[in-house]
Enzyme design. Structure first.
Site, PDB file in Angstrom:
ATOM      1  N   TYR A 129     -49.516  23.147  -4.455  1.00 11.86           N
ATOM      2  CA  TYR A 129     -48.934  23.046  -3.325  1.00 11.86           C
ATOM      3  C   TYR A 129     -48.193  24.398  -2.516  1.00 11.86           C
ATOM      4  O   TYR A 129     -48.081  25.145  -3.466  1.00 11.86           O
ATOM      5  CB  TYR A 129     -47.869  21.865  -3.099  1.00 11.86           C
ATOM      6  CG  TYR A 129     -46.576  21.875  -3.793  1.00 11.86           C
ATOM      7  CD1 TYR A 129     -46.728  22.168  -5.478  1.00 11.86           C
ATOM      8  CD2 TYR A 129     -45.666  21.878  -3.297  1.00 11.86           C
ATOM      9  CE1 TYR A 129     -45.509  22.243  -6.078  1.00 11.86           C
ATOM     10  CE2 TYR A 129     -44.050  22.276  -3.847  1.00 11.86           C
ATOM     11  CZ  TYR A 129     -44.262  22.330  -5.356  1.00 11.86           C
ATOM     12  OH  TYR A 129     -43.183  22.478  -5.715  1.00 11.86           O
TER      13      TYR A 129
ATOM     14  N   ARG B 146     -49.939  33.336  -2.661  1.00 11.89           N
ATOM     15  CA  ARG B 146     -49.677  32.608  -3.961  1.00 11.89           C
ATOM     16  C   ARG B 146     -50.488  31.204  -3.930  1.00 11.89           C
ATOM     17  O   ARG B 146     -50.776  31.013  -5.217  1.00 11.89           O
ATOM     18  CB  ARG B 146     -48.004  32.185  -3.679  1.00 11.89           C
ATOM     19  CG  ARG B 146     -47.531  31.611  -5.043  1.00 11.89           C
ATOM     20  CD  ARG B 146     -46.089  31.185  -5.156  1.00 11.89           C
ATOM     21  NE  ARG B 146     -45.636  30.413  -4.096  1.00 11.89           N
ATOM     22  CZ  ARG B 146     -44.367  30.318  -3.890  1.00 11.89           C
ATOM     23  NH1 ARG B 146     -43.460  30.872  -4.498  1.00 11.89           N
ATOM     24  NH2 ARG B 146     -44.194  29.300  -2.934  1.00 11.89           N
TER      25      ARG B 146
ATOM     26  N   ARG C 161     -62.374   8.102 -12.530  1.00 13.59           N
ATOM     27  CA  ARG C 161     -61.186   9.066 -13.367  1.00 13.59           C
ATOM     28  C   ARG C 161     -62.195   9.309 -14.393  1.00 13.59           C
ATOM     29  O   ARG C 161     -62.628   8.470 -15.342  1.00 13.59           O
ATOM     30  CB  ARG C 161     -60.382   7.886 -13.699  1.00 13.59           C
ATOM     31  CG  ARG C 161     -59.311   8.429 -14.485  1.00 13.59           C
ATOM     32  CD  ARG C 161     -58.118   7.419 -14.899  1.00 13.59           C
ATOM     33  NE  ARG C 161     -57.019   8.006 -15.918  1.00 13.59           N
ATOM     34  CZ  ARG C 161     -57.252   8.544 -17.013  1.00 13.59           C
ATOM     35  NH1 ARG C 161     -58.222   8.029 -17.819  1.00 13.59           N
ATOM     36  NH2 ARG C 161     -56.308   8.982 -17.634  1.00 13.59           N
TER      37      ARG C 161
ATOM     38  N   HIS D 274     -61.514  13.098 -17.055  1.00 14.90           N
ATOM     39  CA  HIS D 274     -60.748  14.409 -17.078  1.00 14.90           C
ATOM     40  C   HIS D 274     -61.430  15.958 -16.535  1.00 14.90           C
ATOM     41  O   HIS D 274     -60.924  16.331 -15.927  1.00 14.90           O
ATOM     42  CB  HIS D 274     -60.103  14.645 -18.549  1.00 14.90           C
ATOM     43  CG  HIS D 274     -59.025  13.601 -18.962  1.00 14.90           C
ATOM     44  ND1 HIS D 274     -59.328  12.375 -19.054  1.00 14.90           N
ATOM     45  CD2 HIS D 274     -57.718  13.942 -19.152  1.00 14.90           C
ATOM     46  CE1 HIS D 274     -58.093  11.639 -19.256  1.00 14.90           C
ATOM     47  NE2 HIS D 274     -57.220  12.608 -19.427  1.00 14.90           N
TER      48      HIS D 274
ATOM     49  N   LYS E 258     -48.133  26.870  -8.790  1.00 13.59           N
ATOM     50  CA  LYS E 258     -47.376  25.800  -7.873  1.00 13.59           C
ATOM     51  C   LYS E 258     -47.939  24.502  -7.986  1.00 13.59           C
ATOM     52  O   LYS E 258     -48.761  24.327  -6.938  1.00 13.59           O
ATOM     53  CB  LYS E 258     -46.981  26.400  -6.551  1.00 13.59           C
ATOM     54  CG  LYS E 258     -45.891  25.865  -6.047  1.00 13.59           C
ATOM     55  CD  LYS E 258     -45.277  26.699  -4.909  1.00 13.59           C
ATOM     56  CE  LYS E 258     -44.183  25.825  -4.058  1.00 13.59           C
ATOM     57  NZ  LYS E 258     -42.872  25.474  -4.823  1.00 13.59           N
TER      58      LYS E 258
ATOM     59  N   GLU F 168     -35.516  30.097 -14.581  1.00 14.82           N
ATOM     60  CA  GLU F 168     -35.335  29.730 -13.434  1.00 14.82           C
ATOM     61  C   GLU F 168     -34.497  28.161 -13.229  1.00 14.82           C
ATOM     62  O   GLU F 168     -34.266  27.762 -14.468  1.00 14.82           O
ATOM     63  CB  GLU F 168     -36.900  29.702 -12.618  1.00 14.82           C
ATOM     64  CG  GLU F 168     -37.849  28.929 -13.214  1.00 14.82           C
ATOM     65  CD  GLU F 168     -39.157  28.596 -12.346  1.00 14.82           C
ATOM     66  OE1 GLU F 168     -39.036  29.074 -11.174  1.00 14.82           O
ATOM     67  OE2 GLU F 168     -40.123  28.181 -13.000  1.00 14.82           O
TER      68      GLU F 168
ATOM     69  N   LEU G  73     -42.056  30.491 -11.605  1.00 14.75           N
ATOM     70  CA  LEU G  73     -42.847  30.411 -10.360  1.00 14.75           C
ATOM     71  C   LEU G  73     -42.410  31.744  -9.705  1.00 14.75           C
ATOM     72  O   LEU G  73     -41.289  32.092  -9.296  1.00 14.75           O
ATOM     73  CB  LEU G  73     -42.555  29.361  -9.551  1.00 14.75           C
ATOM     74  CG  LEU G  73     -43.267  29.275  -8.276  1.00 14.75           C
ATOM     75  CD1 LEU G  73     -44.710  28.619  -8.597  1.00 14.75           C
ATOM     76  CD2 LEU G  73     -42.652  28.550  -7.154  1.00 14.75           C
TER      77      LEU G  73
HETATM   78  N1  PDD Z   1     -39.691  24.986  -4.840  1.00 12.85           N
HETATM   79  N2  PDD Z   1     -39.271  27.717  -9.136  1.00 12.85           N
HETATM   80  C1  PDD Z   1     -39.677  26.674  -8.888  1.00 12.85           C
HETATM   81  C2  PDD Z   1     -39.913  25.679 -10.135  1.00 12.85           C
HETATM   82  C3  PDD Z   1     -39.692  25.975  -7.596  1.00 12.85           C
HETATM   83  O1  PDD Z   1     -40.145  24.955  -7.528  1.00 12.85           O
HETATM   84  C4  PDD Z   1     -39.418  26.876  -6.492  1.00 12.85           C
HETATM   85  C5  PDD Z   1     -39.628  26.262  -5.091  1.00 12.85           C
HETATM   86  C6  PDD Z   1     -38.968  28.075  -6.743  1.00 12.85           C
HETATM   87  C7  PDD Z   1     -38.689  29.100  -5.536  1.00 12.85           C
HETATM   88  O2  PDD Z   1     -39.993  29.526  -4.943  1.00 12.85           O
HETATM   89  P1  PDD Z   1     -39.899  29.780  -3.016  1.00 12.85           P
HETATM   90  O3  PDD Z   1     -38.762  30.950  -3.253  1.00 12.85           O
HETATM   91  O4  PDD Z   1     -41.050  30.391  -2.940  1.00 12.85           O
HETATM   92  O5  PDD Z   1     -39.720  28.636  -2.528  1.00 12.85           O
HETATM   93  C8  PDD Z   1     -38.913  28.719  -7.950  1.00 12.85           C
HETATM   94  C9  PDD Z   1     -39.957  24.453  -3.492  1.00 12.85           C
HETATM   95  C10 PDD Z   1     -39.220  24.846  -2.477  1.00 12.85           C
HETATM   96  C11 PDD Z   1     -40.141  22.889  -3.802  1.00 12.85           C
HETATM   97  O6  PDD Z   1     -40.546  22.528  -4.581  1.00 12.85           O
HETATM   98  O7  PDD Z   1     -39.725  22.031  -3.051  1.00 12.85           O
END
Ligand code: PDD
Length: 290
Positions: free
Chosen positions: A34, A53, A101, A103, A148, A180, A204
């Site tokens: 996503y 990304r 279903r 894997h 992501k 993070e 991320l």
């Molecule tokens: N999440 N690290 C993680 C684990 C995240 O889920 C996010 C953002 C970030 C920051 O990334 P960015 O600056 O590109 O938003 C770092 C989004 C906002 C969410 O899951 O809603």
């Protein structure tokens, strides 16, 4: 308000009419990726970088991109037109589609492509005045945190643990290093230098993170991409968390101790100004990289 139109597999339709099979691999396995893309004054923020990304996430899970960059831009612009707010949060998700279903990847299965846009609220002024609080937690996630992925159960559990401890976010520790937040990237300030962990599979690669580094370097603020130990985190003069929805959030309490003086930091104030100017520039149609 017309905020309930979504995009699903080639169609724009009311949210209440959108249907995905219970056998969708997103539902069954969390098998998908996503993006969250903020828009200011209906101008997408760093769209090219978000789409890059997305491509990296899709490549990493071996799923073909259903659209090219132009296709994504058109789809997202159409979705934005259907939402009444000037500032919006675009969400898009691609899963490996619907199949019995099993894997292993299914053959000849079209992906499920979903996108929606919702009004975007700026971080609450009260939060920016008092600063956020964070707790440190062991990073229980997997080894591909650079993807992501929609499989966010560990992130959900970590954020919830923070909320139940009356904190706003969890800052994650792996082998003694802070990587993070549960849904945000991490910066510290030490003696005037801005430090953030380097991009690797433990975090991320945040789009906001990269912009903060760019803005800091244009403002001649010294920056380092270097690991941050748990001790360095505790001794930091300032701690910030960044994300598309949080922008740059100052953390004034960590694990029940004050960060630095416990007040909002001077470097945060400067960077917050630069970030707001960047958003304003974008609202005025000024971003050139889309
Ligand atoms: N999440 N690290 C993680 C684990 C995240 O889920 C996010 C953002 C970030 C920051 O990334 P960015 O600056 O590109 O938003 C770092 C989004 C906002 C969410 O899951 O809603």
């Amino acid at each position: 308000m017309r905020n309930n139109t979504i995009y699903l597999n080639g169609e724009f339709l009311p949210l209440a009419e959108a249907r995905v099979s219970v056998l969708d691999r997103g539902f069954i396995f969390g098998d998908g990726v996503y993006e969250v893309i903020p828009c200011y004054g209906r101008q997408p923020f760093r769209l090219t970088e978000h789409l890059q990304r997305l491509q990296h996430s899709l490549d990493a899970i071996k799923l073909a991109n259903p659209l090219n960059a132009t296709g994504w831009k058109e789809l997202l612009l159409q979705l934005m037109e259907r939402c009444d707010a000037d500032d919006q949060s675009l969400y898009l998700q691609i899963t490996r589609g619907t199949a019995s279903r099993d894997h292993g990847f299914p053959a000849n299965t079209p992906p499920t492509v979903f996108a929606m846009s919702n009004p975007l609220k700026a971080p609450a002024p009260a939060l920016l005045e008092r600063g956020a609080s964070a707790i440190t937690l062991d990073d229980i996630r997997w080894r591909y945190c650079h993807i992501k992925a929609i499989s966010l159960l560990p992130n959900v559990l970590l954020r919830q643990q923070a909320l139940e401890a009356d904190a706003d976010e969890a800052i994650l520790l792996q082998d003694g290093e802070a990587t993070e937040g549960a849904a945000s990237n991490l910066f510290i300030v030490k003696e005037g230098t801005l430090i953030t962990p380097p991009k690797d599979n433990r975090l991320l690669p945040g789009i906001t993170r990269d912009l903060v580094l760019e803005l800091a370097s244009s403002a001649d603020i010294p920056c380092l991409e270097q690991s941050i130990s748990a001790a360095e985190l505790r001794d930091a003069d300032e701690i910030w968390l960044t994300s598309s929805t949080k922008e740059i959030l100052p953390v004034t309490r960590l694990d029940d101790a004050a960060t630095g003086t416990g007040a909002l930091g001077p470097l945060w104030r400067r960077m917050h100004q630069h970030y707001q100017q960047y958003k304003q520039h974008l609202r005025n149609g000024g971003e050139t990289d889309n």
